[in-house]
Write a protein that holds these residues in place. Sequence first.
Motif, mmCIF file in Angstrom:
data_model
loop_
_atom_site.group_PDB
_atom_site.id
_atom_site.type_symbol
_atom_site.label_atom_id
_atom_site.label_comp_id
_atom_site.label_asym_id
_atom_site.label_seq_id
_atom_site.Cartn_x
_atom_site.Cartn_y
_atom_site.Cartn_z
ATOM 1 N N PRO A 151 16.107 8.449 -1.699
ATOM 2 C CA PRO A 151 14.791 8.068 -2.207
ATOM 3 C C PRO A 151 13.666 8.355 -1.219
ATOM 4 N N LEU A 152 12.479 8.578 -1.776
ATOM 5 C CA LEU A 152 11.245 8.649 -1.003
ATOM 6 C C LEU A 152 10.219 7.780 -1.718
ATOM 7 N N LEU A 153 9.382 7.106 -0.946
ATOM 8 C CA LEU A 153 8.325 6.268 -1.508
ATOM 9 C C LEU A 153 6.983 6.937 -1.247
ATOM 10 N N VAL A 154 6.194 7.110 -2.300
ATOM 11 C CA VAL A 154 4.842 7.637 -2.142
ATOM 12 C C VAL A 154 3.861 6.473 -2.075
ATOM 13 N N ARG A 155 2.739 6.673 -1.399
ATOM 14 C CA ARG A 155 1.729 5.623 -1.273
ATOM 15 C C ARG A 155 0.793 5.567 -2.477
ATOM 16 N N THR A 156 0.925 6.529 -3.398
ATOM 17 C CA THR A 156 0.105 6.487 -4.608
ATOM 18 C C THR A 156 0.628 5.378 -5.522
ATOM 19 N N GLY A 157 -0.120 5.054 -6.565
ATOM 20 C CA GLY A 157 0.302 3.991 -7.472
ATOM 21 C C GLY A 157 0.447 2.676 -6.731
ATOM 22 N N ARG A 158 1.599 2.051 -6.888
ATOM 23 C CA ARG A 158 1.885 0.788 -6.207
ATOM 24 C C ARG A 158 2.498 1.005 -4.829
ATOM 25 N N GLY A 159 2.673 2.260 -4.448
ATOM 26 C CA GLY A 159 3.437 2.583 -3.251
ATOM 27 C C GLY A 159 2.904 2.023 -1.956
ATOM 28 N N ALA A 160 1.592 2.020 -1.759
ATOM 29 C CA ALA A 160 1.037 1.495 -0.508
ATOM 30 C C ALA A 160 1.387 0.018 -0.356
ATOM 31 N N ASN A 161 1.273 -0.741 -1.435
ATOM 32 C CA ASN A 161 1.624 -2.167 -1.383
ATOM 33 C C ASN A 161 3.127 -2.356 -1.179
ATOM 34 N N HIS A 162 3.928 -1.555 -1.843
ATOM 35 C CA HIS A 162 5.379 -1.700 -1.720
ATOM 36 C C HIS A 162 5.877 -1.239 -0.354
ATOM 37 N N ALA A 163 5.224 -0.256 0.252
ATOM 38 C CA ALA A 163 5.630 0.205 1.585
ATOM 39 C C ALA A 163 5.532 -0.932 2.594
ATOM 40 N N ALA A 164 4.523 -1.769 2.444
ATOM 41 C CA ALA A 164 4.340 -2.894 3.362
ATOM 42 C C ALA A 164 5.443 -3.938 3.219
ATOM 43 N N LEU A 165 6.169 -3.919 2.093
ATOM 44 C CA LEU A 165 7.223 -4.903 1.832
ATOM 45 C C LEU A 165 8.608 -4.434 2.260
ATOM 46 N N LEU A 166 8.729 -3.169 2.659
ATOM 47 C CA LEU A 166 10.053 -2.628 3.006
ATOM 48 C C LEU A 166 10.589 -3.278 4.274
ATOM 49 N N ASP A 167 11.862 -3.649 4.251
ATOM 50 C CA ASP A 167 12.477 -4.139 5.472
ATOM 51 C C ASP A 167 12.830 -2.947 6.359
#
Length: 194
Positions: A151-167
């Motif tokens: 997987p890869l997470l993009v910062r678009t959409g909800r990604g910026a908020n979700h990136a901050a939640l990653l352990d």
Amino acid sequence: MADQNRANGCRPAIFLDRDGVINENLPHYVKSWDDVHILPGVLDALRTLRQTPFAVVVVTNQSAVNRGLLTLAVLHDMHTRLQAVIAEAGGQLDGIFYCPHRPDEGCACRKPQPGLLLQAATALHLDLARSYLVGDAITDLEAALAVGVQPLLVRTGRGANHAALLDTQTRTLCPVVNDLSQAIAWILDRSRNG
């Protein structure tokens, strides 16, 4: 299994979440073609993929259907139009797989469950071990990891908020990039370098 898939002619895929990766993710759902606003750089990124061995497959949760906010006919029309716009720009979607269920329905296809990836792998003869998923939510990452997809997470959409939640462990397993263009560049660089 991966060697067996190669021998059987299975090809790798790049799975894409729809809302937040390809088009804007709206707070009250994307309910019509008028709500589809393709994000900057997406059409160019998809055109780049046309020249690669990867299948390009959308896997998207669309609970607006079972919430009564969107009919299947409208959803299919939106997907047909999206495929046409991408094709006109020189790209291609090999398939679109969607889950119409609400979270409370407990289905096997709604991400973070991996059902959509498994459906696509069966229908399109895909090698999950050599595949990637680009998403904008932790649920996308969890679905990918459940079946051995990178997987890869993009910062678009909800990604910026979700990136901050990653352990820390998830951040190690899942690169975070700005957008689909950067995700595709990362994937192609990794596939070239083995």
